[in-house]
Design a protein around this motif. Sequence first.
Motif, PDB file in Angstrom:
ATOM      1  N   VAL A  80     111.583  27.333  43.243  1.00 53.79           N
ATOM      2  CA  VAL A  80     111.311  25.921  42.898  1.00 53.79           C
ATOM      3  C   VAL A  80     110.324  25.248  43.695  1.00 53.79           C
ATOM      4  CG1 VAL A  80     112.525  23.805  43.172  1.00 53.79           C
ATOM      5  CG2 VAL A  80     113.791  25.606  42.122  1.00 53.79           C
ATOM      6  N   LEU A  81     110.067  25.412  44.898  1.00 48.75           N
ATOM      7  CA  LEU A  81     109.434  24.952  45.799  1.00 48.75           C
ATOM      8  C   LEU A  81     107.617  25.331  45.143  1.00 48.75           C
ATOM      9  CD1 LEU A  81     110.797  25.623  49.471  1.00 48.75           C
ATOM     10  CD2 LEU A  81     110.549  23.306  48.045  1.00 48.75           C
ATOM     11  N   GLU A  85     117.299  29.127  36.411  1.00 44.65           N
ATOM     12  CA  GLU A  85     117.906  27.754  35.742  1.00 44.65           C
ATOM     13  C   GLU A  85     119.190  27.755  35.768  1.00 44.65           C
ATOM     14  OE1 GLU A  85     116.203  26.424  32.176  1.00 44.65           O
ATOM     15  OE2 GLU A  85     114.206  26.896  32.834  1.00 44.65           O
ATOM     16  N   VAL A  86     119.967  28.922  36.235  1.00 43.45           N
ATOM     17  CA  VAL A  86     121.368  28.894  36.497  1.00 43.45           C
ATOM     18  C   VAL A  86     121.953  27.902  37.559  1.00 43.45           C
ATOM     19  CG1 VAL A  86     121.498  30.989  38.136  1.00 43.45           C
ATOM     20  CG2 VAL A  86     123.457  30.489  36.795  1.00 43.45           C
ATOM     21  N   THR A 117     111.038  15.298  42.598  1.00 44.79           N
ATOM     22  CA  THR A 117     112.238  15.884  42.947  1.00 44.79           C
ATOM     23  C   THR A 117     112.834  16.802  42.220  1.00 44.79           C
ATOM     24  OG1 THR A 117     113.650  14.010  41.509  1.00 44.79           O
ATOM     25  CG2 THR A 117     113.013  13.408  43.817  1.00 44.79           C
ATOM     26  N   CYS A 118     113.867  17.517  42.781  1.00 40.02           N
ATOM     27  CA  CYS A 118     114.569  18.609  42.192  1.00 40.02           C
ATOM     28  C   CYS A 118     115.838  18.919  43.036  1.00 40.02           C
ATOM     29  CB  CYS A 118     113.799  19.997  42.035  1.00 40.02           C
ATOM     30  SG  CYS A 118     114.484  21.081  40.813  1.00 40.02           S
ATOM     31  N   THR A 119     117.120  19.237  41.849  1.00 35.64           N
ATOM     32  CA  THR A 119     118.241  19.146  42.702  1.00 35.64           C
ATOM     33  C   THR A 119     119.048  20.619  42.285  1.00 35.64           C
ATOM     34  OG1 THR A 119     118.601  17.049  42.705  1.00 35.64           O
ATOM     35  CG2 THR A 119     120.521  18.207  43.164  1.00 35.64           C
ATOM     36  N   HIS A 142     116.544  18.156  36.090  1.00 40.64           N
ATOM     37  CA  HIS A 142     115.105  18.504  35.665  1.00 40.64           C
ATOM     38  C   HIS A 142     114.675  19.452  36.426  1.00 40.64           C
ATOM     39  CE1 HIS A 142     113.504  16.302  38.743  1.00 40.64           C
ATOM     40  NE2 HIS A 142     114.549  15.125  38.610  1.00 40.64           N
ATOM     41  N   LEU A 143     113.651  20.063  35.804  1.00 37.65           N
ATOM     42  CA  LEU A 143     112.679  21.207  36.640  1.00 37.65           C
ATOM     43  C   LEU A 143     111.837  20.386  37.787  1.00 37.65           C
ATOM     44  CD1 LEU A 143     111.371  22.945  33.734  1.00 37.65           C
ATOM     45  CD2 LEU A 143     112.618  24.048  35.198  1.00 37.65           C
ATOM     46  N   PRO A 144     111.518  21.001  38.863  1.00 32.01           N
ATOM     47  CA  PRO A 144     110.688  20.496  39.737  1.00 32.01           C
ATOM     48  C   PRO A 144     109.481  19.606  39.195  1.00 32.01           C
ATOM     49  CG  PRO A 144     110.380  22.942  39.883  1.00 32.01           C
ATOM     50  CD  PRO A 144     111.360  22.629  38.960  1.00 32.01           C
TER      51      PRO A 144
END
Length: 474
Positions: free
Chosen positions: A232-233, A242-243, A172-174, A248-250
């Motif tokens: 990210v993908l 990262e702004v 996951t990542c947000t 967390h990172l992907p």
Amino acid sequence: MQRKEHILSAGIDIGTSTTKLILSRFTLVNTAGSTHVPRIEITEKEILYKSSIYRTPLRGETLIDMESVLALVEQEYKKAGVRPQDIQTGAIIITGETATKENAEEMLHHLSDQAGEFLVATAGPDLEGIIAAKGSGAYQRSKDTGKTIANIDIGGGTANIAVFQRGQLQGTCTLHIGGRLIEFNKDKVKNISPPVRELLKQLGVALSVGDPRDSDCIRLVTQAMSRILVHVLQRNVTAEDEVLLLGHLPDWDVPIDQIMFSGGVSECIYAQEFSSINYPDIGVYLAKALQDNPELKSWEWIPPAETVRATVLGAGTQTTHISGATIQVDPARLPLKNLPVYQLRLNGTLNDGAQKVRDAVQQAIQVYDPGLEGRNFALYITEIPSLRFKDVHHLGKWLLDAYRLQPNSDDPIVIVLADDVAKVLGQTLQTLQPERDVICIDQILVEQGDYLDIGNKLKSEVVPVVIKTLAFHS
């Protein structure tokens, strides 16, 4: 003939921009046959009612209008012809920027108490992404095709990504990517969110409240959001990206085959409503930037089964698990809510079992009840070896000895097992110490750090279980 049991489930999603509700009916059937140990499973899920989509009621910038949210839910229940006491399972999920409001946790627990006896409160960006992927159809498609699919659920405040391969969660990542991160009042900029202010600084672009909504700066912001989403993908996140990272990172390590968009912004992507609706935020501009990004086109785009209702559909239909039928529970102690899970691994042997059990219970108390105020937890026992009768007796004795460390012996001992041994272990505990209540359930897979809600015992002798997180991001 198979005997069927029906239970009613509710899903309520309180998001950055919108609040919505669905009601579903689950059909439970014993799939094991009359000559085997019962195995009760959910065999059908029927959507009975979908609410209108409402603007999430807020009081100022920092508070959710709790009374208005509750009134809205009560109004929708009346329209659907159900009462709170009819609801037997389901989830309320608080999503996006709404989870950062000062009274978010208070509101969630208040609403879960008012809206149904076993309607559980849940929050957290990772879980939000997983639930949306189940509601959008990405999870099921990955199961059916064996492909690796990233569902990108973009609402008002966040983009929640969940990657599934063959029905298994890979990561996951947000991101701070969403329609309401810049809002308009007619033709002027009305509000710029803190993450976008940081992004503007990084881009060296000046955008202020009162600037025209057709400013080139808006296009630069949405293009940057689109570009960061691609990175990210690709799992190629730079320090500058990262702004917009939230958490967390992907964390998936497989290449993505297909992408699917859900959430409010996906309505603009798939319905192409750019000219017909004058949205008071950047949702339309963001959708256009995503559609126009050439790198995003390198993945196959799959239309979702649900767009704006993906999260509420997942919350109402995909969060409930059913325990095994051979369990030991005291019905007077149910429902139980918000039990943190602590995992005890036996590593396939009972050697040093007494010490392993004692260490696990002691550590669970240190983690979840450090002030010795009597906060209970669920002990999740895994990697259990084959047990003979005397082994079950030993394990039961070790557990009862360890649980004497708990400050509050009035709480039930709650044991969760993946293996089908709950009844024999639970009855052993009850026989060895009749004065202490026991909840012992099996055929449930959880992880340390999860929270567990256990519902009332159903006619089929099982209990509904909801596994969730309670991470309020800020």
